[in-house]
Write a protein that holds these residues in place. Sequence first.
Motif, PDB file in Angstrom:
ATOM      1  N   ARG A 283      14.364 -24.112   4.484  1.00  0.00           N
ATOM      2  CA  ARG A 283      13.061 -23.868   5.104  1.00  0.00           C
ATOM      3  C   ARG A 283      11.952 -24.534   4.304  1.00  0.00           C
ATOM      4  O   ARG A 283      11.062 -25.194   4.857  1.00  0.00           O
ATOM      5  CB  ARG A 283      12.799 -22.358   5.216  1.00  0.00           C
ATOM      6  N   GLN A 284      11.979 -24.362   2.978  1.00  0.00           N
ATOM      7  CA  GLN A 284      10.970 -24.982   2.118  1.00  0.00           C
ATOM      8  C   GLN A 284      11.051 -26.497   2.204  1.00  0.00           C
ATOM      9  O   GLN A 284      10.016 -27.186   2.246  1.00  0.00           O
ATOM     10  CB  GLN A 284      11.178 -24.514   0.677  1.00  0.00           C
ATOM     11  N   GLU A 287       9.304 -27.702   5.235  1.00  0.00           N
ATOM     12  CA  GLU A 287       7.847 -27.630   5.082  1.00  0.00           C
ATOM     13  C   GLU A 287       7.330 -28.852   4.306  1.00  0.00           C
ATOM     14  O   GLU A 287       6.267 -29.400   4.629  1.00  0.00           O
ATOM     15  CB  GLU A 287       7.439 -26.333   4.369  1.00  0.00           C
ATOM     16  N   GLY A 291       4.867 -31.493   5.871  1.00  0.00           N
ATOM     17  CA  GLY A 291       3.615 -31.701   5.150  1.00  0.00           C
ATOM     18  C   GLY A 291       3.368 -33.179   4.881  1.00  0.00           C
ATOM     19  O   GLY A 291       2.237 -33.676   5.036  1.00  0.00           O
ATOM     20  N   SER A 368       3.216 -28.204  -7.398  1.00  0.00           N
ATOM     21  CA  SER A 368       3.967 -27.112  -6.782  1.00  0.00           C
ATOM     22  C   SER A 368       4.943 -26.568  -7.822  1.00  0.00           C
ATOM     23  O   SER A 368       6.123 -26.940  -7.835  1.00  0.00           O
ATOM     24  CB  SER A 368       4.730 -27.598  -5.544  1.00  0.00           C
ATOM     25  N   ASN A 393       0.155 -21.212  -3.075  1.00  0.00           N
ATOM     26  CA  ASN A 393       0.710 -20.261  -2.107  1.00  0.00           C
ATOM     27  C   ASN A 393       2.075 -20.681  -1.576  1.00  0.00           C
ATOM     28  O   ASN A 393       2.444 -20.350  -0.445  1.00  0.00           O
ATOM     29  CB  ASN A 393      -0.276 -20.080  -0.941  1.00  0.00           C
ATOM     30  N   TRP A 395       5.108 -23.034  -0.132  1.00  0.00           N
ATOM     31  CA  TRP A 395       5.369 -24.215   0.694  1.00  0.00           C
ATOM     32  C   TRP A 395       4.919 -23.941   2.129  1.00  0.00           C
ATOM     33  O   TRP A 395       5.580 -23.211   2.858  1.00  0.00           O
ATOM     34  CB  TRP A 395       6.851 -24.556   0.667  1.00  0.00           C
ATOM     35  N   GLU A 396       3.809 -24.548   2.507  1.00  0.00           N
ATOM     36  CA  GLU A 396       3.303 -24.399   3.865  1.00  0.00           C
ATOM     37  C   GLU A 396       2.771 -25.753   4.301  1.00  0.00           C
ATOM     38  O   GLU A 396       1.903 -26.331   3.651  1.00  0.00           O
ATOM     39  CB  GLU A 396       2.208 -23.331   3.911  1.00  0.00           C
ATOM     40  N   ARG A 397       3.302 -26.262   5.384  1.00  0.00           N
ATOM     41  CA  ARG A 397       3.050 -27.661   5.759  1.00  0.00           C
ATOM     42  C   ARG A 397       1.571 -27.999   5.908  1.00  0.00           C
ATOM     43  O   ARG A 397       1.149 -29.103   5.525  1.00  0.00           O
ATOM     44  CB  ARG A 397       3.828 -28.011   7.022  1.00  0.00           C
ATOM     45  N   GLU A 399      -1.043 -26.567   4.332  1.00  0.00           N
ATOM     46  CA  GLU A 399      -1.663 -26.647   3.004  1.00  0.00           C
ATOM     47  C   GLU A 399      -1.207 -27.900   2.265  1.00  0.00           C
ATOM     48  O   GLU A 399      -1.986 -28.522   1.529  1.00  0.00           O
ATOM     49  CB  GLU A 399      -1.330 -25.392   2.204  1.00  0.00           C
TER      50      GLU A 399
END
Length: 451
Positions: A283-284, A287, A291, A368, A393, A395-397, A399
Amino acid sequence: MENHTVVPRHRRIILFPLPYQGHVNPMLQLANLLYSKGFSITILHTNFNKPKTSNYPHFTFKFILDNDPHDERYSKLPLQGMGSFARVLLFNECGADELRHQLELELSEKDVSCLVTDAYWYFTQSVADSLSLPRLVLRTTSLFCFPVFGSISLFHDLGYFNLSDNANMEEQVVKFPVLKVKDIIKTGFKLQTNSILSNMVKHSEASSGIIWNSFKELEEPGLETILRDIPVPSFLIPFPKHFTSASSSLLEQDRTFFPWLDKQAPNSVVYVSFGSVSQVDERQFLEIVHGLVNSEQTFLWVIRPGFVEGSTWLESFPDGFPGERGRIVNWAPQQEVLAHEAIGAFWTHGGWNSTFESVCEGVAMICSPFYGDQPLNARYMSDVWKMGVYLENGWERGEIANAIRKVMVNEDGKEIKERARNLKQKLNVSLMEGGYSYESLESLIAYINSF
């Protein structure tokens, strides 16, 4: 092969690196530097993650500790990830007799000036003391991390590692107001880790001196703390400005992308690499992929085998990725990449070698961090040196894309890049005759010659 015997050699120095990429690199850079100053060099090393000895024909290499393939104490330990760090604990518990025997052989055959070990080989201090052999310590993290590592038990007593209230995460850390509580939590240091860190700190302070991979102009407050609180000499030497770490890579390096990189515009490529140990889940990983796509920037991404948990390499890529704007490689000669004019930013895990190499080349960062010193380095990079963005925060694509664009194309990025270039310039001045870095190296050589 070049004949090194024509060069008159001073006394021999024995060096003992910790067998992990981030520790091997600076130790072998230091070895090359000492060799260039006229010393003969012996490297003690384990079979686990052994260096490529053929790249260093001018050094003598000696196996130590795990050279018996039938010794089940070592054969049953993990080889990958942070679980392999159990090997260091075992070496520290049972390695003294073997090290003493090896050092006695070296001392009987050669004029040995001193022993230089990684700070995490804290068991070596008592062995060196028993042989009246000076021991210098190589610290492979920043100066500002050292007193933080020495305060882990305090952080446990304050309950930082047991917090359940997210509201406390943004609070300043006691004694270290630059840091936030969540930075300390993210280090992952548990109570069992504290014994390793406290022993490292205690035996470093008992050594004959500490060598740091840094420079004064970057870490002046940290240097003031070290000089005030630690009773032994400190030497700050920026290894990447003296020798590349390419020859000490434990992984095979891919150079086939350089013709592509040469064709890219200056400051147009994001270099992405998360180190030699860290892992993400699928999942990470996705992202990160999205990203990068959403940032609309050209990128060079190092994905070593094993980076994605449960994946051998690239099964998780969506169709069409990386496309024309990206290149994927298994491993890369990082210093050479960072020095390339096409690189505009470095998205990194924030290990000290990677952070410091980026500083040395004046490249802005996106951080990161995973664990250890990485969140501390990320905080300093973003809030003190102000030469990059800290993705705090996870791993969020969205951000990720915003952070990349902030550094690469937004107005803020111009100031970030300018500060990065200014730090590089300060280091270059420090390396000139009369500068702090220049004098620190000269002092180290004179100090070793005094033993």
